[in-house]
Write an enzyme that holds these catalytic residues in place. Structure first.
Site, mmCIF file in Angstrom:
data_model
loop_
_atom_site.group_PDB
_atom_site.id
_atom_site.type_symbol
_atom_site.label_atom_id
_atom_site.label_comp_id
_atom_site.label_asym_id
_atom_site.label_seq_id
_atom_site.Cartn_x
_atom_site.Cartn_y
_atom_site.Cartn_z
ATOM 1 N N SER A 149 46.243 30.712 36.661
ATOM 2 C CA SER A 149 45.828 31.321 37.929
ATOM 3 C C SER A 149 46.740 30.986 39.100
ATOM 4 O O SER A 149 46.365 30.261 40.028
ATOM 5 C CB SER A 149 44.397 30.905 38.223
ATOM 6 N N ARG A 164 55.400 31.608 42.751
ATOM 7 C CA ARG A 164 55.402 30.333 43.465
ATOM 8 C C ARG A 164 54.120 29.585 43.110
ATOM 9 O O ARG A 164 53.109 30.196 42.796
ATOM 10 C CB ARG A 164 55.508 30.517 44.978
ATOM 11 N N ASP A 202 42.780 34.407 36.842
ATOM 12 C CA ASP A 202 41.319 34.215 36.820
ATOM 13 C C ASP A 202 40.572 35.403 37.434
ATOM 14 O O ASP A 202 39.468 35.748 37.012
ATOM 15 C CB ASP A 202 40.903 32.880 37.474
HETATM 16 C C1 GLC Z 1 45.414 31.072 44.133
HETATM 17 C C2 GLC Z 1 46.298 31.618 43.036
HETATM 18 C C3 GLC Z 1 45.669 32.840 42.395
HETATM 19 C C4 GLC Z 1 44.249 32.528 41.957
HETATM 20 C C5 GLC Z 1 43.448 31.955 43.103
HETATM 21 C C6 GLC Z 1 42.054 31.549 42.671
HETATM 22 O O1 GLC Z 1 45.331 32.034 45.137
HETATM 23 O O2 GLC Z 1 47.569 31.945 43.566
HETATM 24 O O3 GLC Z 1 46.430 33.264 41.295
HETATM 25 O O4 GLC Z 1 43.649 33.700 41.492
HETATM 26 O O5 GLC Z 1 44.105 30.827 43.629
HETATM 27 O O6 GLC Z 1 42.090 30.595 41.656
#
Ligand code: GLC
Length: 482
Positions: A149, A164, A202
């Site tokens: 995620s 990133r 996620d």
């Molecule tokens: C951050 C991550 C994203 C994820 C979110 C919730 O924003 O960059 O990919 O979905 O956290 O976990």
């Protein structure tokens, strides 16, 4: 809280409360302005030129029907825990069995060396498979959905080039690289019998898992350590995929990565405290929206305010007390604010105990009123800003009625988050007052099904299914889909 609660609060403290209210209150007009800008930024992210919000195509190309079947492993590398699950999608419509194990994500791994991270993950998987399947040398490779995620470019569903790190992670040598080979190398070295069939965000998992049991689900959101959403777009509305000549009405789930909304600070009402969070983070200038909303930051915003009011303002709160513990960055997480907002007592005695026990500070009654109001302001702002993202996707897609599946610690545990978000959505979208308080809202944000478990398994199943039917778009290693 009614102003009546503040009758005994001295004037200088009241002045500070008022200042904080001005800084943190987002009125209806501002919510609407943010939402309109948000709609444009979603569009920009899909364009060939690209924008600040990554709008990552995920190669999840359909909603589930509820009739998916099979057994899959799912690995969830979120911000806080590592979870391994085995999910069996059963013959009964929309039903599944799940076994799972949680592993702590050691704090030092988040800012350590890449190899250590992959080795730790591979070890957890190995342990899980040995426990549930026995001798790994005798096993065929099991298909796995990997919920990773973080923002990742996916030219293929079984690829993820990390754009990133977010959520406080800072590991050298991963940004700009495909994480799948790194992960597979660690698996191979340990003989872990797994074939990766999908790398998943996620939010996408949440969207698909929620749609498995509720066909009104159109958006998946996470309000947890980080904050983000995914929704289903048509390929014809994704100019940056035009060169692939996909049929225009083919669905494609988009991981928005909306945490990056307004990194250029055009509309969000940033306070000096938000600026300080940003400049002291491992990635200054990134995730502007997320840093005002997500669980990782709420406690820190609160802490910064408290320290500022002790050091720099005439009120000089906690005067004469040792605030050494409070000075430690990230010492308070969002559960601390939750507990303050949940304090049921008029005299805020639970909040006082919390300060005494966790921080060695004994606030007086007026300070307790300020503490409570500050927590409310931070929590309310987070919920109201979140609603702008949901409203923006709904507006862009022309959804007048739908369900939004949401997950994450802030959504599930932060007091009043749902109610405050729903109120903001009503203001933004100009819904009339409800005739009956029990009526549903046209767009409802509801607790989601388990996205990084069931969602990941479903995505693995949907991908296997479409490959079987000859849809090879966005598949890098077809051999893993046999
Ligand atoms: C951050 C991550 C994203 C994820 C979110 C919730 O924003 O960059 O990919 O979905 O956290 O976990």
């Amino acid at each position: 809280m009614s102003s009546g609660s503040f009758v005994d609060v001295p004037k200088d403290l009241l002045k500070e409360i008022k200042r904080l209210e001005e800084l943190f209150t987002v009125d209806t007009a501002k919510l609407k302005q943010i939402t309109d800008h948000f709609v444009n930024e979603l569009e920009k992210g899909l364009s060939k030129e690209g924008g600040t919000i990554p709008m990552n195509p995920t190669w999840v190309m359909s909603f589930p029907t509820g009739y998916e079947t099979g057994t899959f492993l799912a690995l969830d590398m979120g911000g806080t825990n590592l979870r391994v699950c085995q999910i069996t999608l059963t013959e009964q419509k929309s039903e599944f069995d799940i076994i799972q194990s949680k592993y702590r994500m050691p704090e030092e791994l988040k800012t350590g060396v890449a190899e250590d991270l992959w080795e730790y993950i591979a070890e957890c998987l190995l342990q899980f498979i040995q426990t549930h399947h026995g001798d790994v040398s005798k096993l065929d490779k099991i298909p796995l959905g990997f919920t990773f995620s973080y923002p990742a470019t996916q030219n293929y569903i079984d690829e993820g080039i990390l754009q990133r790190w977010t959520k406080g992670f800072d590991i050298d040598g991963v940004e700009g690289h495909n994480v799948v080979p790194m992960f597979e190398k660690a698996l191979k070295e340990r003989g872990v019998p797994i074939k990766l069939t999908a790398l998943i965000n996620d939010t996408t998992g949440t969207l698909i898992a929620s749609a498995y049991t509720d066909t009104k689900m159109k958006i998946g959101c996470i309000f947890g350590t980080g904050c983000n959403a995914a929704y289903m777009e048509d390929c014809g509305s994704i100019p940056k995929l035009e060169h692939l000549n996909l049929p225009p009405d083919t669905p494609m789930a988009i991981n928005c990565e909306w945490g990056a909304f307004d990194n250029e600070h055009k509309v969000l009402p940033q306070t000096p405290y938000d600026q300080s969070i940003d400049s002291d983070s491992p990635r200054p200038g990134q995730q502007a929206f997320e840093k005002m909303i997500a669980g990782l930051y709420l406690g820190e915003i609160f802490r910064l305010i408290m320290v500022d009011l002790h050091d720099n303002h005439d009120v000089n709160i906690f005067s004469g007390q040792d605030i050494g513990k409070l000075r430690r960055p990230y010492t308070l997480d969002s559960s601390f604010l939750s507990a303050i907002e949940d304090d049921p007592f008029e005299n805020l005695s639970e909040t006082r105990e919390l300060f005494q026990n966790q921080l060695g500070i004994d606030p007086n009654q007026s300070e307790l009123e300020l503490i409570r109001r500050t927590a409310e302001l931070i929590g309310t702002r987070a919920a109201r800003l979140s609603a702008c993202g949901v409203a923006a996707i709904s507006k862009k897609k022309g959804y007048k009625e739908c369900h939004v599946g949401a997950d994450g610690s802030v959504f599930n545990k932060y007091p009043h988050f749902k109610k405050r978000g729903a109120a903001a959505l009503r203001e933004i979208l100009d819904w009339p007052e409800k005739a009956d308080p029990n009526d549903d809202d046209p767009i409802e944000i509801l607790a989601a099904e388990d996205g990084s478990g069931v969602g990941a398994a479903l995505i693995a199943a949907l991908t296997l299914e479409r490959v079987k039917k000859g849809n090879m778009h966005g598949i890098l290693h077809p051999e893993n889909f046999q």
